[in-house]
Motif scaffolding. Structure first.
Motif, short mmCIF file in Angstrom:
data_model
loop_
_atom_site.label_atom_id
_atom_site.label_comp_id
_atom_site.label_asym_id
_atom_site.label_seq_id
_atom_site.Cartn_x
_atom_site.Cartn_y
_atom_site.Cartn_z
N GLY A 186 93.41 -72.44 22.78
CA GLY A 186 92.04 -72.78 22.39
C GLY A 186 91.00 -71.92 23.10
O GLY A 186 90.22 -71.21 22.46
N PRO A 187 90.98 -71.93 24.45
CA PRO A 187 89.99 -71.11 25.15
C PRO A 187 90.23 -69.62 25.03
O PRO A 187 89.28 -68.83 25.05
N LEU A 188 91.48 -69.19 24.90
CA LEU A 188 91.77 -67.76 24.83
C LEU A 188 91.61 -67.20 23.42
O LEU A 188 91.40 -66.00 23.25
N GLY A 189 91.75 -68.04 22.41
CA GLY A 189 91.69 -67.56 21.03
C GLY A 189 93.01 -66.97 20.56
O GLY A 189 93.08 -66.36 19.49
N GLY A 190 94.07 -67.13 21.32
CA GLY A 190 95.39 -66.61 20.96
C GLY A 190 96.37 -66.90 22.08
O GLY A 190 96.02 -67.50 23.10
N LEU A 191 97.62 -66.47 21.91
CA LEU A 191 98.66 -66.72 22.91
C LEU A 191 98.50 -65.79 24.09
O LEU A 191 98.27 -64.59 23.94
N CYS A 192 98.64 -66.34 25.29
CA CYS A 192 98.50 -65.55 26.51
C CYS A 192 99.62 -64.52 26.60
O CYS A 192 100.79 -64.82 26.33
N VAL A 193 99.26 -63.30 27.01
CA VAL A 193 100.27 -62.23 27.19
C VAL A 193 100.13 -61.62 28.58
O VAL A 193 100.37 -60.42 28.77
N ALA A 214 82.15 -71.98 19.64
CA ALA A 214 83.12 -70.92 19.93
C ALA A 214 83.00 -70.47 21.38
O ALA A 214 84.01 -70.26 22.08
N LYS A 215 81.79 -70.34 21.86
CA LYS A 215 81.58 -69.93 23.25
C LYS A 215 82.04 -71.01 24.23
O LYS A 215 82.73 -70.72 25.21
N PHE A 216 81.66 -72.26 23.94
CA PHE A 216 82.02 -73.34 24.86
C PHE A 216 83.54 -73.56 24.90
O PHE A 216 84.11 -73.80 25.96
N ARG A 217 84.17 -73.50 23.74
CA ARG A 217 85.62 -73.70 23.71
C ARG A 217 86.35 -72.57 24.43
O ARG A 217 87.49 -72.72 24.86
N GLY A 218 85.68 -71.42 24.56
CA GLY A 218 86.30 -70.30 25.24
C GLY A 218 86.16 -70.34 26.75
O GLY A 218 86.96 -69.74 27.46
N VAL A 219 85.14 -71.06 27.26
CA VAL A 219 84.87 -70.96 28.70
C VAL A 219 84.69 -72.29 29.42
O VAL A 219 84.72 -72.32 30.65
#
Length: 584
Positions: free
Chosen positions: A554-561, A455-460
């Protein structure tokens, strides 16, 4: 509902203690798998059930590495009371080895014998009955929970394997039918004309599932990133890599996987960390240079530095590249990279030439997952070299994995598959010659730990793409760089530099122009003002808003706003509305 959750959390804790005290006993793994399933973690239940299945194999194989240990564990447990979970939920066995609670029974010790692997009758050892009972229970849990996660291919594979061993097992036949029905319904929703007549479940079932992305209730390794001590440490570290920056707390919108922009309505927020300029930064000025050894590459024979994954410089005989003195085929781009490798990870893998070969040169469809598997491999090497829990590594502990905030709906956004989240990490441990059942190793690399790391790696993690194929082939985790937040209109550009990651302030030539003033002269000068947030990007900013959101979810965990996405979304909606009126 809350009392029930507390109950199963307490039972999980007791099962974990039992595992630590008797790590080669199948029973606590099966019981903890039940707890995980009750708590809504089918992915973790699958991890426990698979470990239990491996132990049953050891019980039945007299030449197995842990055979004697598993027999000793069963003998010790057989001297205790009948095995029963709280509230009457059995683990599937009684002390005599008979299945309970599901209408099936295994052979008792009074039966004459069983077929050996060569088809001949063999005398039944007393623990074979117990092992086969646990194997049935493990197969049931594995097939059911992997199906729940969405990895239908692995779930089906386990039903196939189990029905070869237990051909009359109606529960597993039922689970296999449910897997096929689940896939059939999914396909018909996408295409009502889908024809199952030529469908091959062994090769065509999906294996890309999902799991929860959260800080588990028992995770004691996540620190308070906003405490005075944490902020002091982070600012001391970032001063070394980015002298004109500091770390501050910042409020960011809570993201989800559905577009939810509404005029004049602000989304809920969450406190995160961000990087801010402490003094004015000029256009095209280098802001941060950060080395890292938490990197990976899928290019098996490419000339890359083993530590930082940068391209090796040109050399000659008089100026050779630095190598490990004990395995001279491990090459580094510089002496600092060699020193970091020897200090942080290399001693654990020195001489293990095939340690991470399992994820090298993958197919284009598996390239991304392979890079994350290799990041896990490097993390294992770092944890073993430094003798530390992987979530306590400085390069990991401050990372944010886009975890679902407490109290939010449980949405599964972490990519999951049996192969990537369970099988491959265990395989890597075996390559390191580590016993995955030993209490210390089990505690360090339990399935929930692997999921938290992913989860951490996919985020950053950032990646370099192959210019020819467009697929990622090198990835790295640069934890200071990752503190800077994403925007689709960033004021920075990033690039892999020799030995690490570089952040450079955008100038007038590469400023991301958007909005009603995108063509205004003199507005897009670049640089960063004192006090402004340093913003990077997790996707190709040249793409349209829909494509950017697909890439960054994927890295954000949701749609960018971000402001640009919100403006472009409004513009797309306005144009679609005008087109609709024109057609009418």
């Amino acid at each position: 509902m809350l009392d029930e959750k507390r109950h199963w959390l307490d039972e999980r804790r007791l099962c974990t203690v039992h595992i630590e005290e008797s790590p080669y006993d199948c029973d606590p793994y099966v019981r903890r798998a039940v707890c995980h399933e009750k708590l809504g973690y089918p992915d973790l239940a699958a991890g426990d059930a698979y470990r239990a299945l491996l132990l049953t194999d050891e019980l039945l194989d007299e030449s197995g590495e842990w055979h004697e240990l598993t027999v000793e564990a069963i003998e010790s447990s057989a001297r205790k009371e009948d095995r029963v979970l709280v509230n009457g939920a059995t683990n599937g066995l009684n002390r005599n080895g008979a299945m309970t609670g599901d209408g099936h029974s295994v052979r008792t010790q009074n039966e004459e014998g069983s077929k050996g692997v060569n088809g001949k009758e063999k005398e039944d050892l007393w623990y074979n009955v117990i092992a086969e009972g646990y194997a049935r229970r493990s197969y049931e849990i594995l097939a059911r929970t992997l199906s729940d996660c969405g990895d239908l291919k692995a779930a089906y594979d386990f039903t196939e394997r189990s029905l070869k061993v237990f051909p009359g097992h109606d529960i597993l036949k039922g689970v296999q039918e449910q897997i096929m029905n689940k896939h059939r319904q999914s396909q018909l929703q996408k295409d009502p004309t889908w024809d199952k007549s030529d469908f091959n479940p062994r090769t065509e079932l999906p294996e890309n599932g999902s799991a929860k992305r959260e800080i588990y209730p028992w995770n004691k390794h996540e620190i308070d990133r906003f405490s005075e001590d944490s902020m002091s440490f982070l600012n001391a570290e970032i001063m070394k890599a980015a002298p004109k920056c500091e770390v501050r707390a910042v409020e960011l919108p809570v993201l989800n996987t559905q577009a939810f922009y509404q005029e004049n309505q602000k989304p809920a927020t969450i406190t995160q960390l961000g990087v801010f300029a402490t003094t004015e930064i000029s256009p095209n000025e280098t802001v941060l240079v950060e080395p890292s050894v938490l990197t990976s590459s899928t290019r098996l024979f490419d000339p890359l530095c083993d530590a930082c994954s940068s391209a090796l410089p040109m050399v000659d005989r008089d100026h050779p590249l630095p190598c490990c003195p004990d395995c001279d085929d491990t090459v580094f781009c510089s002496e600092p990279c060699l020193t970091r490798a020897q200090d942080l990870y290399h001693p654990a893998v020195c001489g293990l030439l095939d340690f991470d070969i399992v994820a090298n040169d993958p197919s284009p469809f598996a390239a991304s997952n392979a890079l994350y598997t290799l990041l896990i491999a490097r993390t294992l090497a770092m944890a073993e070299t430094q003798d530390i829990h992987p979530l306590d590594l400085p390069q990991v502990k401050y990372l944010w994995g886009d975890f679902t905030p407490p109290g939010s709906p449980a949405v599964r956004t972490l990519p999951f598959s049996f192969e990537n989240n369970i099988a491959q990490p265990l395989h890597l441990l075996s390559k390191l010659d580590r016993d995955p059942f030993a209490p210390e190793i089990f505690g360090r690399y339990d399935t929930w730990v692997i999921n938290t790391l992913l989860a951490k790696f996919r985020g950053v993690a950032n990646a370099k793409m192959n210019e020819r194929t467009g697929m990622p082939e090198v990835a790295g985790v640069h934890w200071l760089w990752s503190l800077s937040n994403h925007s689709c209109a960033p004021n920075m550009r990033w690039a892999w530099e020799k030995g690490g990651m570089g952040l450079v302030a955008r100038g007038p030539d590469d400023a991301v122009r958007w909005g009603e003033d995108m063509n205004a002269e003199g507005m897009w000068k670049g640089g960063i003002k004192k006090g402004d947030e340093v913003l990077t990007h997790y996707c190709d900013v040249e793409l349209g808003v829909r494509q950017r959101r697909e890439w960054a979810v994927g890295p954000l965990g949701g749609l960018c706003v971000c402001e640009r996405c919100a403006w472009e979304e409004r513009e797309e909606g306005r144009k679609e509305g005008e087109d609709g009126k024109g057609v009418a």
